[in-house]
Design an enzyme around this catalytic site. Structure first.
Site, PDB file in Angstrom:
ATOM      1  N   ARG A  25      60.700   9.662  58.411  1.00 42.49           N
ATOM      2  CA  ARG A  25      61.585   8.560  57.990  1.00 42.49           C
ATOM      3  C   ARG A  25      62.509   8.250  59.157  1.00 42.49           C
ATOM      4  NH1 ARG A  25      64.756  12.509  53.937  1.00 42.49           N
ATOM      5  NH2 ARG A  25      65.224  13.998  55.555  1.00 42.49           N
TER       6      ARG A  25
ATOM      7  N   CYS B 105      93.649 -12.683  54.657  1.00 44.09           N
ATOM      8  CA  CYS B 105      94.551 -11.841  55.426  1.00 44.09           C
ATOM      9  C   CYS B 105      94.895 -10.542  54.717  1.00 44.09           C
ATOM     10  CB  CYS B 105      95.820 -12.607  55.774  1.00 44.09           C
ATOM     11  SG  CYS B 105      96.771 -13.084  54.328  1.00 44.09           S
TER      12      CYS B 105
ATOM     13  N   HIS C  77      92.587  13.688  45.703  1.00 47.09           N
ATOM     14  CA  HIS C  77      93.792  12.878  45.908  1.00 47.09           C
ATOM     15  C   HIS C  77      94.141  12.793  47.387  1.00 47.09           C
ATOM     16  CE1 HIS C  77      98.211  12.294  46.163  1.00 47.09           C
ATOM     17  NE2 HIS C  77      97.980  11.432  45.181  1.00 47.09           N
TER      18      HIS C  77
ATOM     19  N   TYR D 190      87.778 -17.689  58.846  1.00 48.45           N
ATOM     20  CA  TYR D 190      88.188 -16.520  59.616  1.00 48.45           C
ATOM     21  C   TYR D 190      88.625 -15.380  58.706  1.00 48.45           C
ATOM     22  CZ  TYR D 190      93.063 -17.790  58.666  1.00 48.45           C
ATOM     23  OH  TYR D 190      94.244 -18.063  58.043  1.00 48.45           O
TER      24      TYR D 190
ATOM     25  N   LYS E  26      59.404   8.231  50.622  1.00 51.43           N
ATOM     26  CA  LYS E  26      58.501   9.260  51.113  1.00 51.43           C
ATOM     27  C   LYS E  26      57.044   8.801  51.007  1.00 51.43           C
ATOM     28  CE  LYS E  26      59.814  13.490  50.080  1.00 51.43           C
ATOM     29  NZ  LYS E  26      60.098  14.484  49.031  1.00 51.43           N
TER      30      LYS E  26
ATOM     31  N   ARG F 236     104.077 -16.343  57.620  1.00 49.47           N
ATOM     32  CA  ARG F 236     104.330 -16.356  56.184  1.00 49.47           C
ATOM     33  C   ARG F 236     105.826 -16.309  55.930  1.00 49.47           C
ATOM     34  NH1 ARG F 236     102.246 -11.487  52.587  1.00 49.47           N
ATOM     35  NH2 ARG F 236     103.952 -10.399  53.616  1.00 49.47           N
TER      36      ARG F 236
ATOM     37  N   GLY G 194      95.083 -13.839  49.980  1.00 47.60           N
ATOM     38  CA  GLY G 194      95.824 -12.579  50.083  1.00 47.60           C
ATOM     39  C   GLY G 194      95.146 -11.598  49.141  1.00 47.60           C
TER      40      GLY G 194
ATOM     41  N   GLY H 150      69.955  15.487  43.825  1.00 47.18           N
ATOM     42  CA  GLY H 150      69.794  15.627  42.382  1.00 47.18           C
ATOM     43  C   GLY H 150      68.393  15.354  41.876  1.00 47.18           C
TER      44      GLY H 150
ATOM     45  N   ASN I  57      95.014  -8.435  48.931  1.00 38.95           N
ATOM     46  CA  ASN I  57      95.712  -7.250  48.404  1.00 38.95           C
ATOM     47  C   ASN I  57      96.364  -7.578  47.070  1.00 38.95           C
ATOM     48  OD1 ASN I  57      95.029  -6.056  50.788  1.00 38.95           O
ATOM     49  ND2 ASN I  57      97.091  -6.075  51.650  1.00 38.95           N
ATOM     50  N   ASP I  58      97.203  -8.621  47.087  1.00 33.25           N
ATOM     51  CA  ASP I  58      97.854  -9.004  45.832  1.00 33.25           C
ATOM     52  C   ASP I  58      96.847  -9.528  44.826  1.00 33.25           C
ATOM     53  OD1 ASP I  58     100.640  -8.519  45.515  1.00 33.25           O
ATOM     54  OD2 ASP I  58     101.003  -9.818  47.250  1.00 33.25           O
TER      55      ASP I  58
ATOM     56  N   MET J  77      64.274  16.009  41.677  1.00 33.60           N
ATOM     57  CA  MET J  77      63.599  17.296  41.570  1.00 33.60           C
ATOM     58  C   MET J  77      63.132  17.807  42.932  1.00 33.60           C
ATOM     59  SD  MET J  77      60.305  18.502  39.386  1.00 33.60           S
ATOM     60  CE  MET J  77      59.174  18.481  40.756  1.00 33.60           C
TER      61      MET J  77
END
Ligand code: ADP
Ligand code: MG
Ligand code: MG
Length: 914
Positions: A350, A866, A466, A886, A37, A647, A800, A115, A802-803, A117
């Protein structure tokens, strides 16, 4: 940030630091020091726009206060000096009894945050100066209105008095007068209200409302500093990963008054439509009002265009300023302004928020206006926005009846029958219906139903509930927290605010992009952006008119031109591969082979598992070979000329066998009837033998290949023969064989040796050279840590993630996402799930380290990723910076990855280690 740098340096050589900047001393690039600001107020001041004079106390002062518990010693004198300068400029002193200077005290950190002021207006008013203000303005009512506002705002935000107490007193005053709005209260009414407000402060804060103007200002400044560490601000920073040590600036700004009568007022404006991007006059205006009145909904505002009739001169000036700001900021700006008796004042600007569609359109419009270049335009749009534009949406022209609204938790448009529990959802879907699962809130027991449903609707919980977290993880449409809809699980019905009831089996539609819930089936239209990616519309054709599609096309074209990172798709059948290609994939980064063992082929897998002799096993494998080969021939044909990483089998074998419990029950029943078959008994023994406590860490991946003789060699043979056949058909297959879950180079060596031998055999049989490569996934911490050794034996690495995320964090994804991730997100342990966005510090560090170690051994080592992170915008930037070749992601995410790879390459602040 030259000034900032000088400032920091001067701290070291102990020249006095500068903690206060006049608005004229700052500029828009000083956000770190002056907050957003303050920096923009300074910028507007220096552009010569009418900004009420004032000064900014820096974030540095706040930091000292937060560190030491006290403002820096010099601050008081500096503030006094700037205040004196302001007073002499304005020709009156703060709170001066006969003609008071009034100021606002406004927080403003680098990032705007909830949050912090709330602004306190009218500081400087007291029991004395309120009379001076009345005399000077010639408006008794105005003076008392301003004073009651000060006590209210100051009491609430600085002295922590419950704001409702003031609201109730105000309501009572209106009731007592028989009026409905605050403007109808007279000067004596307001005078009385001031007395009541002062009483409220006295009772609740244990002190009187401060009458000394400088004390008012100092207390407000301190309260702004304190608000940096308020609970809500802290939580927000944790979630958004904003550092806690930035601190906030404080702006002290001389007051201008929109509440001086009908020729005064306050408003907000946008330089373009934040929904469509169209240039024009967008905003709201409220006569005779101050500060937040215009957005607080206390009275009805008028569209900004109406200001032309109310005050033509100010209106024209405002339009001129809007034009100036847009040209200067080269972007859509949002603006707060006030008109005081016909004089226009700018109070804030802004770069404004906008919708996804507007972001694309505005970026391209600004290029066409010559304000920005294409590289800059690319920074103005985000992959998440593109993803939003790719969801199907409800037909806006269709008639629809809104039942209510909740939080737009996971985008998309879903239609189905209402069901109120997980089992019913599963049942009805089995019977071929589409359902919407409706719950008050969901928990892990609802998982099956959530998977089965088209969409999920809850009446409780927010964006990290959830339902929201799990739905986003599954890419499923979700509206949550629709509190106005009453969910009655017992009676299996949902009641809308108007009393309309939706019973189980009734059809409804939910819009996860807007949060709207409709009765009945609303027709869904395909996204025009997807139609474009599918190649069904040509934005360059004559007569093409969809401005959004044209904007997307131009930015995608540019992103493709500049990106270094290639984009592949995860696909394991020709249909997905074809779509991926249309969406711009440059190959397949992950073809999973597990689905190829399901369906009719389950029987063959059972035979493989049950085989007692080599002969039996070979028979089973021999039967699988031609089927596997057929899969690959198709896939290589649709990806002709592009790399396809296949794979070898990864999941534990029991996934292909009957469920242990079901089978046990069947065998037990059959046994009691004396009808149990030899086959079933053997099968049960096998299933029991293969049963694992924790399959994720059990017999899977390369371990299968080493333990089940012939399995991987059969797969390699299928790949090699398919490639050979494609060659014979004049095709250009480019297969890459990938070994999953390798932890040590020895595992890879064993499989690789076997594979090389099989490939050589096939090459000899067909009389061709296949140029197949063999590489590995890096998805275990040990593999990443020993990447140098593994690279000796691998043509490529594919991370990999994810794993890798599961094993680095010790998380079992299915368990943690459904059970405690919600509370982790709420507590701010992380702002986003590490399965959605790569955890740079942990998992990411391993990726970087492995990439470097691998390339040190083998400079031409090809590196890809991947995991699902391959389609996540933030993660794509990380992979670009880490120097990978890649990313590979689901076909639908390919455009997002292309865009983000382009943005990463065009981002001047991003480093590319490649
Ligand atoms: P926020 O960060 O919530 O936008 P602001 O500091 O912009 O808070 O102030 C809240 C409201 O008070 C805005 O409408 C703003 O325009 C108004 N306001 C702030 N300072 C002044 C001032 N000096 N004179 C008149 N109105 C002001
Ligand atoms: Mg504001
Ligand atoms: Mg894996």
């Amino acid at each position: 940030m030259p000034d900032h740098a000088v400032n920091a340096a001067s701290a070291v050589d102990s020249t006095p630091r500068k903690f206060v900047y006049d608005f004229a001393e700052g500029n828009k690039d000083l956000k770190d020091l002056l907050g957003g600001k303050g920096a923009n107020l300074a910028e507007m001041t220096n552009l010569g726009l009418p900004v009420p004079p004032g000064f900014t106390i820096t974030t540095e002062a706040c930091k000292v206060y937060l560190d030491s518990g006290d403002a820096p010693a010099e601050l008081r004198d500096e503030v006094s000096a700037h205040l004196a300068a302001l007073e002499s400029r304005m020709g009156k002193k703060l709170g001066q009894a006969d003609d008071p200077l009034l100021v606002s005290v406004r927080s403003g950190a680098k990032f705007s945050m909830p949050g912090m002021m709330d602004t306190v207006l009218n500081i400087g008013l007291s029991d004395d100066s309120v009379h001076g203000l009345a005399a000077q303005s010639g408006d008794e009512r105005f003076a008392w209105d301003s004073y009651r506002r000060l006590i209210q705002m100051f009491g609430k935000t600085v002295l922590d008095v419950d704001g409702d107490l003031f609201e109730e007193a105000l309501e009572e005053a209106k009731r007592g007068r028989g009026v409905s709005t605050d403007v109808e209260l007279t000067a004596p009414d307001l005078k009385e209200l001031v007395e009541r407000f002062k009483g409220i402060v006295e009772r609740s804060a244990g002190r009187g409302f401060p009458q000394d103007p400088r004390e008012q200002m100092d207390l407000a400044v301190r309260a702004v500093f304190d608000s940096w560490n308020g609970e809500r601000a802290r939580l927000y920073r944790r979630q958004e990963r904003i550092p806690h040590d930035l601190g906030t600036a404080v702006n002290v700004c001389s007051m201008v008054f929109g509440n001086l009568g009908p020729d005064s007022g306050t408003g907000v404006a946008f330089t373009r439509d934040p929904a469509s991007g169209q240039q024009g006059v967008y905003g709201d205006y409220l006569q005779n009002a101050q500060g937040e009145d215009v957005v607080a909904g206390i009275r009805n505002t008028v569209p900004l265009a109406d200001l032309e009739e109310l005050d033509a001169a100010s209106y024209r000036e405002l339009l001129g300023i809007m034009e100036t700001l847009e040209t200067h900021y080269k972007d859509l700006c949002d603006i707060e302004f006030t008109i005081e008796r016909g004089k226009l004042w700018m109070l804030q600007t802004r770069v404004g928020k906008r919708t996804a569609a507007a972001a694309f359109r505005i970026a391209v419009q600004l290029v066409d206006q010559g304000l920005i270049n294409e590289a800059e335009a690319l920074q103005r749009v985000r992959g998440a926005q593109l993803a939003q534009l790719m969801f199907p949406r409800f037909d806006r022209d269709a008639e629809s009846e809104t039942l209510g609204r909740g939080i737009a938790a996971s985008p998309g448009a879903a239609v189905g029958q209402a069901v109120f529990d997980s089992d019913t959802a599963v049942e009805r879907v089995r019977a071929g219906e589409r359902v919407i699962l409706i719950r008050r809130e969901t928990n892990p027991d609802d998982l099956d139903g959530m998977i089965a449903a088209e969409g999920i609707l809850t009446s409780r919980g927010g964006k990290t509930s959830h339902a929201a977290v799990v739905a986003r993880g599954m890419g499923k449409t979700c509206v949550c927290g629709a509190e106005e809809l009453e969910v009655d699980l017992k009676r299996r019905q949902l009641t809308a605010p108007g009393g309309l009831v939706i019973r189980e089996g009734d059809v409804l539609s939910i819009d996860g992009t807007t949060g709207a819930v409709y009765r009945g089936e609303v027709p869904v239209v395909a996204s025009p952006v997807v139609e474009y990616f599918e190649g069904r519309t040509d934005p360059e054709a004559d007569g093409a008119t969809d401005e959004l599609v044209q904007a997307v096309h131009r930015l995608m074209t540019y992103a493709d031109r500049v990106r270094r990172l290639r984009v592949r798709a995860n696909a394991d059948n020709a249909e997905d591969a074809d779509r991926a290609r249309r969406f711009g994939a440059q190959g397949i980064g992950l073809c999973r082979t597990e689905h190829m063992f399901l369906g009719d082929r389950r029987g063959l897998v059972e035979r493989l598992v049950l085989a007692d002799t080599d002969g039996e096993r070979e028979e089973a494998l021999k039967a699988l070979l031609p089927l596997q080969k057929g899969d690959f021939v198709e896939l290589f044909a649709s990806m002709d000329g592009l790399p396809v990483t296949v794979r070898l089998l990864d999941p534990p074998l029991h996934e292909f066998l009957p469920d242990l419990t079901e089978l046990s029950v069947r065998v037990a029943l059959d046994e009691s009837r004396g009808t149990v078959s030899e086959q079933d008994t053997r099968l049960l023994a096998a299933v029991q033998r293969l049963h694992e406590q924790n399959p994720m860490l059990g017999l899977r991946g390369v371990r299968l290949g080493l333990v089940i003789p012939g399995l991987f060699t059969m797969q390699v043979r299928a790949i090699a023969e398919a490639a050979a056949e494609r060659r014979a058909a004049q095709g250009d297959p480019r297969a890459e064989i990938m070994i999953p879950l390798v932890g040590t180079v020895q595992e890879l060596e064993l499989v690789r040796d076997e594979a090389t031998a099989v490939i050589a055999e096939v090459e000899a049989e067909y009389g061709v050279e296949l140029a197949l490569t063999v590489g590995t996934m890096i998805e275990l911490p040990r593999a990443a840590l020993t990447a140098g050794q593994i690279a000796e034996c691998a043509d490529f690495f594919s991370f990999g993630t994810n794993d890798l995320t599961q094993t680095v964090w010790g998380f079992s994804r299915d368990d943690v996402e459904a059970s405690f991730f919600t509370s982790y997100l709420e507590k701010g342990v992380f702002g986003v799930s590490p399965f959605e966005t790569i955890d740079r510090d942990g998992v990411g560090a391993l990726v970087r380290q492995a990439a470097e170690a691998g390339r040190a051994v083998r400079p031409d080592l090809k590196l890809g990723i991947c995991g699902e992170h391959g389609g996540d915008p933030d993660s794509v930037h990380f992979f670009h910076e880490a120097g990978l070749d890649y990313v590979s992601c689901s076909p639908f995410r390919v455009p997002v990855a292309r865009l983000e790879a382009g943005r990463a390459a065009a981002d001047p602040s991003s480093s590319d280690s490649r």
